[in-house]
Design an enzyme around this catalytic site. Structure first.
Site, PDB file in Angstrom:
ATOM      1  N   SER A 118       0.814  -1.207   0.000  1.00 43.40           N
ATOM      2  CA  SER A 118       0.000   0.000   0.000  1.00 43.40           C
ATOM      3  C   SER A 118       0.854   1.267   0.000  1.00 43.40           C
ATOM      4  O   SER A 118       1.662   1.466  -0.895  1.00 43.40           O
ATOM      5  CB  SER A 118      -0.940  -0.034   1.196  1.00 43.40           C
ATOM      6  OG  SER A 118      -1.904   0.972   1.077  1.00 43.40           O
ATOM      7  N   HIS A 119       0.700   2.090   1.033  1.00 44.90           N
ATOM      8  CA  HIS A 119       1.379   3.383   1.066  1.00 44.90           C
ATOM      9  C   HIS A 119       2.787   3.295   1.646  1.00 44.90           C
ATOM     10  O   HIS A 119       3.486   4.295   1.709  1.00 44.90           O
ATOM     11  CB  HIS A 119       0.554   4.348   1.912  1.00 44.90           C
ATOM     12  CG  HIS A 119       0.273   3.773   3.262  1.00 44.90           C
ATOM     13  ND1 HIS A 119      -0.712   2.832   3.450  1.00 44.90           N
ATOM     14  CD2 HIS A 119       0.876   3.935   4.441  1.00 44.90           C
ATOM     15  CE1 HIS A 119      -0.710   2.467   4.717  1.00 44.90           C
ATOM     16  NE2 HIS A 119       0.246   3.117   5.344  1.00 44.90           N
ATOM     17  N   ASP A 287      -3.113   6.381  -3.026  1.00 46.46           N
ATOM     18  CA  ASP A 287      -1.918   5.815  -2.387  1.00 46.46           C
ATOM     19  C   ASP A 287      -1.191   4.837  -3.315  1.00 46.46           C
ATOM     20  O   ASP A 287      -1.527   4.696  -4.487  1.00 46.46           O
ATOM     21  CB  ASP A 287      -2.291   5.141  -1.065  1.00 46.46           C
ATOM     22  CG  ASP A 287      -3.099   3.874  -1.266  1.00 46.46           C
ATOM     23  OD1 ASP A 287      -3.794   3.777  -2.294  1.00 46.46           O
ATOM     24  OD2 ASP A 287      -3.037   2.975  -0.404  1.00 46.46           O
ATOM     25  N   ASP A 289      -1.141   1.626  -3.848  1.00 44.17           N
ATOM     26  CA  ASP A 289      -1.862   0.585  -4.587  1.00 44.17           C
ATOM     27  C   ASP A 289      -3.235   1.046  -5.065  1.00 44.17           C
ATOM     28  O   ASP A 289      -4.015   0.241  -5.573  1.00 44.17           O
ATOM     29  CB  ASP A 289      -1.989  -0.688  -3.739  1.00 44.17           C
ATOM     30  CG  ASP A 289      -2.775  -0.463  -2.460  1.00 44.17           C
ATOM     31  OD1 ASP A 289      -2.736   0.660  -1.919  1.00 44.17           O
ATOM     32  OD2 ASP A 289      -3.439  -1.406  -2.004  1.00 44.17           O
ATOM     33  N   ASP A 291      -5.997   2.247  -3.538  1.00 48.18           N
ATOM     34  CA  ASP A 291      -7.291   2.038  -2.866  1.00 48.18           C
ATOM     35  C   ASP A 291      -7.687   3.186  -1.946  1.00 48.18           C
ATOM     36  O   ASP A 291      -8.823   3.261  -1.503  1.00 48.18           O
ATOM     37  CB  ASP A 291      -7.344   0.678  -2.148  1.00 48.18           C
ATOM     38  CG  ASP A 291      -6.241   0.489  -1.132  1.00 48.18           C
ATOM     39  OD1 ASP A 291      -5.395   1.405  -0.985  1.00 48.18           O
ATOM     40  OD2 ASP A 291      -6.206  -0.587  -0.493  1.00 48.18           O
ATOM     41  N   ARG A 292      -6.744   4.088  -1.637  1.00 46.32           N
ATOM     42  CA  ARG A 292      -7.092   5.215  -0.751  1.00 46.32           C
ATOM     43  C   ARG A 292      -7.316   6.490  -1.555  1.00 46.32           C
ATOM     44  O   ARG A 292      -6.864   6.590  -2.699  1.00 46.32           O
ATOM     45  CB  ARG A 292      -5.969   5.482   0.238  1.00 46.32           C
ATOM     46  CG  ARG A 292      -5.697   4.325   1.154  1.00 46.32           C
ATOM     47  CD  ARG A 292      -4.677   4.714   2.196  1.00 46.32           C
ATOM     48  NE  ARG A 292      -4.463   3.593   3.102  1.00 46.32           N
ATOM     49  CZ  ARG A 292      -3.955   3.701   4.314  1.00 46.32           C
ATOM     50  NH1 ARG A 292      -3.576   4.890   4.767  1.00 46.32           N
ATOM     51  NH2 ARG A 292      -3.803   2.639   5.070  1.00 46.32           N
ATOM     52  N   LYS A 386     -11.504  -1.084  -1.077  1.00 48.15           N
ATOM     53  CA  LYS A 386     -11.716   0.350  -1.148  1.00 48.15           C
ATOM     54  C   LYS A 386     -11.123   0.834  -2.463  1.00 48.15           C
ATOM     55  O   LYS A 386     -10.288   0.157  -3.060  1.00 48.15           O
ATOM     56  CB  LYS A 386     -11.125   1.060   0.060  1.00 48.15           C
ATOM     57  CG  LYS A 386      -9.657   0.802   0.344  1.00 48.15           C
ATOM     58  CD  LYS A 386      -9.292   1.493   1.655  1.00 48.15           C
ATOM     59  CE  LYS A 386      -7.845   1.289   2.043  1.00 48.15           C
ATOM     60  NZ  LYS A 386      -7.637   0.053   2.826  1.00 48.15           N
TER      61      LYS A 386
HETATM   62  C1  VG1 Z   1      -4.403   0.846   8.159  1.00 47.38           C
HETATM   63  C2  VG1 Z   1      -5.689   1.626   8.301  1.00 47.38           C
HETATM   64  C3  VG1 Z   1      -6.873   0.744   7.982  1.00 47.38           C
HETATM   65  C4  VG1 Z   1      -6.701   0.165   6.571  1.00 47.38           C
HETATM   66  C5  VG1 Z   1      -5.360  -0.550   6.465  1.00 47.38           C
HETATM   67  C6  VG1 Z   1      -5.081  -1.016   5.054  1.00 47.38           C
HETATM   68  O1  VG1 Z   1      -4.391  -0.233   9.054  1.00 47.38           O
HETATM   69  O2  VG1 Z   1      -5.806   2.155   9.599  1.00 47.38           O
HETATM   70  O3  VG1 Z   1      -8.048   1.488   8.089  1.00 47.38           O
HETATM   71  O4  VG1 Z   1      -7.729  -0.742   6.284  1.00 47.38           O
HETATM   72  O5  VG1 Z   1      -4.310   0.332   6.838  1.00 47.38           O
HETATM   73  O6  VG1 Z   1      -5.092   0.039   4.150  1.00 47.38           O
HETATM   74  P1  VG1 Z   1      -3.621  -0.181  10.457  1.00 47.38           P
HETATM   75  O7  VG1 Z   1      -3.759  -1.543  11.040  1.00 47.38           O
HETATM   76  O8  VG1 Z   1      -2.201   0.202  10.152  1.00 47.38           O
HETATM   77  O9  VG1 Z   1      -4.293   0.885  11.261  1.00 47.38           O
HETATM   78  V1  VG1 Z   1      -4.154  -0.054   2.756  1.00 47.38           V
HETATM   79  O10 VG1 Z   1      -4.476   1.266   1.803  1.00 47.38           O
HETATM   80  O11 VG1 Z   1      -2.598  -0.006   3.552  1.00 47.38           O
HETATM   81  O12 VG1 Z   1      -4.497  -1.511   2.078  1.00 47.38           O
HETATM   82 CO    CO Z   2      -3.643   1.085  -0.035  1.00 44.62          CO
END
Ligand code: VG1
Ligand code: CO
Length: 553
Positions: A118-119, A287, A289, A291-292, A386
């Protein structure tokens, strides 16, 4: 080795550490993934527990970060050795997370492997990740991820085909052992789905009439998607997409669309850049990937929790939702703004633990159409992830129909529903043991806090959030500590499940206000007392040594 393809069963000498996949699969340093047998052990563990996929299709793609291509070659050879009929893989190995979900659903695949952290930053010394999505296109539910985790602890061999690398640059079909590999365009299916939901004509007209927008792909996966959708299909000016070339290392950046990490976009939208006295009407970022999403107006920031509520309240303006929405869902730490919209619409609102996997069951059962999280994630039942660009198009569709500014949309929403002041404070890189001790300290106060006053607020509930899935009755415990006050204000404490270094403490703070004059515009100021209360109750400084958060959103 071509022409001499054989399945090899490899004894895994280095025992896999049995890493429990977090909220979004397994995320670790690239160096760990590059260790002998590491990725292979995880992939085989997935294949060993997901049931009878023989002859079926697997979707594979990732956000293009460092190690994406190597990982895909390994997965392809393992999928062939393990009896998949076909693998659909994005061109150059690229599929954004929502696009992967879209392809799994559209092509009726058995499941998919999505490669992303992801990010989190990318590169040889940074992070890589992998997760398994099931046939509905969504992240595997806890029952499956727990089975994968259990299997990683006992696995002692994996199957892999001895074969050359597959060419991923050209669209087309080829054979790998008995399995077919089809390299597909990364954008087409996804872009078609977006066109089927939103009023592209209205958005095209808005942009043609001089409405200025900018989209920041943050050097990550949404670049190619955004260029096709905004610049080619919707006719936005060339250059609307900034940082639009996807790089293996995200150009050294941290593609997390928030006010801290999307600084380049924030500078443009708040008019702070040189020669930029009149910012665009609309700005957005996604972000690593895809999804954000972060939504900005001219000198105006929309909190993700408000964004979800506003999308729900305006859904009837979008062709794909013009018949109404069945229900909404939000993660527990997300503000209750959307609850008020659901109330008014007379639809259900579900409160789930953090992580997208909990929304899937609700959507499959037809209970929920829109859902979201405070962490810049919003989505709907069009896929089971998302979806960043979807949220951006949703906003553009609303603006095209209502013909007002982003700020006006939000102000009018608050005037009608009241405002949930909201902020999240992250403390990154905290000592993991100390963070755990702080949580235990909070747990030890569950009985003692209710009935006590902090400032003029009375604590009503203090507990650990647990969730019973209304569809399959599965129970998830330990999902975050809640302190709920009598007036509806909340303080939530959680440890992140996606970081790869130390612990990240997240503190979520919310209060509700109908009198908008009383508290002013600034959320940090309005929430000042609660922010202090959170530090006092948790003994934050004593446990973590910190007084200031690393990131405020
Ligand atoms: C974080 C966010 C959560 C989200 C997850 C994956 O998780 O708080 O809301 O679903 O990232 O997002 P955590 O456990 O670090 O709080 V993504 O865009 O990284 O797939
Ligand atoms: Co993401």
């Amino acid at each position: 080795m071509c022409g001499d393809k054989m399945t090899v069963s490899v004894q895994t000498t280095a025992p896999f550490e049995g890493q429990r996949p977090g909220t979004s699969g397994l995320r670790k340093k690239v160096k760990l993934f590059q260790q002998q047998h590491y990725l292979e052990n995880f992939v085989q563990s997935v294949f060993d527990v997901i049931g009878d996929y023989r002859g079926r299709t697997l979707v594979v793609g990732g956000d293009g970060r460092y190690y994406n291509r190597e990982a895909i070659q390994i997965i392809l050879r393992m999928a062939a050795a393990n009896g998949f009929g076909k693998v659909l893989v994005g061109q150059n190995g690229i599929l954004s997370t929502p696009a992967a979900s879209c392809v799994i659903r559209k092509q009726k695949a058995y499941g998919g492997l999505i490669l992303s952290a992801s990010h989190n930053p990318a590169g040889p010394d940074e992070d890589f990740g992998i997760k398994y999505n099931i046939g509905n296109g969504g992240p595997a539910p806890e029952m499956v991820t727990e089975a994968i985790f259990a299997r990683t602890g006992t696995i002692d061999q994996y199957k892999i085909l001895a074969a050359d690398d597959i060419e991923l640059d050209q669209i087309g079909s080829m054979q790998l052992g008995d399995m077919q590999v089809e390299v597909i365009d990364s954008v087409t299916d996804y872009a078609e789905l977006m066109e089927s939901i939103f009023d592209f004509d209205a958005i095209r007209k808005l942009l043609a009439d001089g409405f200025n927008m900018v989209f920041d792909a943050m050097h990550a996966v949404t670049g190619p998607y955004a260029r096709v959708i905004f610049e080619e299909k919707l006719g936005a000016a060339a250059g609307t997409v900034m940082n639009g070339i996807a790089r293996e290392d995200f150009a050294g950046g941290h593609p997390d669309p928030n006010l801290t990490y999307a600084k380049a976009l924030v500078d443009v939208m708040f008019g702070d850049g040189p020669g930029n006295e009149s910012p665009p009407e609309f700005g957005a970022a996604s972000d690593g990937d895809g999804d954000r999403n972060m939504i900005l107006g001219k000198r105006f920031f929309v909190t993700p929790s408000d964004s979800l509520a506003i999308l729900a309240a305006n859904a009837q303006l979008v062709p794909g939702y013009s018949n109404g929405i069945a229900g909404v869902a939000r993660s527990m730490p997300t503000s209750a703004a959307v609850d008020r919209v659901a109330d008014r619409l007379g639809i259900d609102c579900f409160e789930t633990p953090t992580g997208w996997k909990f929304f899937g069951n609700l959507m499959d059962a037809g209970k929920v159409t829109l859902c979201g999280e405070e962490s810049f994630g919003t989505g709907s039942n069009h896929v089971r992830e998302k979806d960043g660009l979807w949220a951006v198009l949703f906003w553009l569709n609303i603006l095209a129909v209502r013909n007002v500014s982003v700020e006006q949309v939000v102000m009018e929403h608050w005037a009608l529903y009241g405002r949930n002041y909201y902020t999240r404070h992250d403390y990154e890189g905290v000592d993991a043991v100390k963070a755990e001790q702080m949580i235990q300290h909070l747990q030890s106060r569950f009985e003692k806090l209710p009935g006590n006053n902090f400032g003029d607020r009375l604590v009503k509930v203090c507990d650990d959030f647990s969730y019973t899935d209304p569809v399959d009755q599965s129970v998830s415990t330990g999902q975050g500590i809640r302190i709920i006050f009598e007036d509806g204000a909340r303080i939530i404490f959680r440890l992140s499940g996606t970081g790869t270094e130390g612990a990240t403490v997240r503190i979520y703070i919310e209060s509700f206000e109908t009198d908008l004059e009383k508290q002013g515009l600034d959320a940090q100021a309005a929430l000042g007392d609660l922010i202090k209360t959170a530090a006092t109750i948790s003994r934050l400084k004593e446990f973590t040594g910190r007084t200031e958060p690393t990131v405020i959103t």
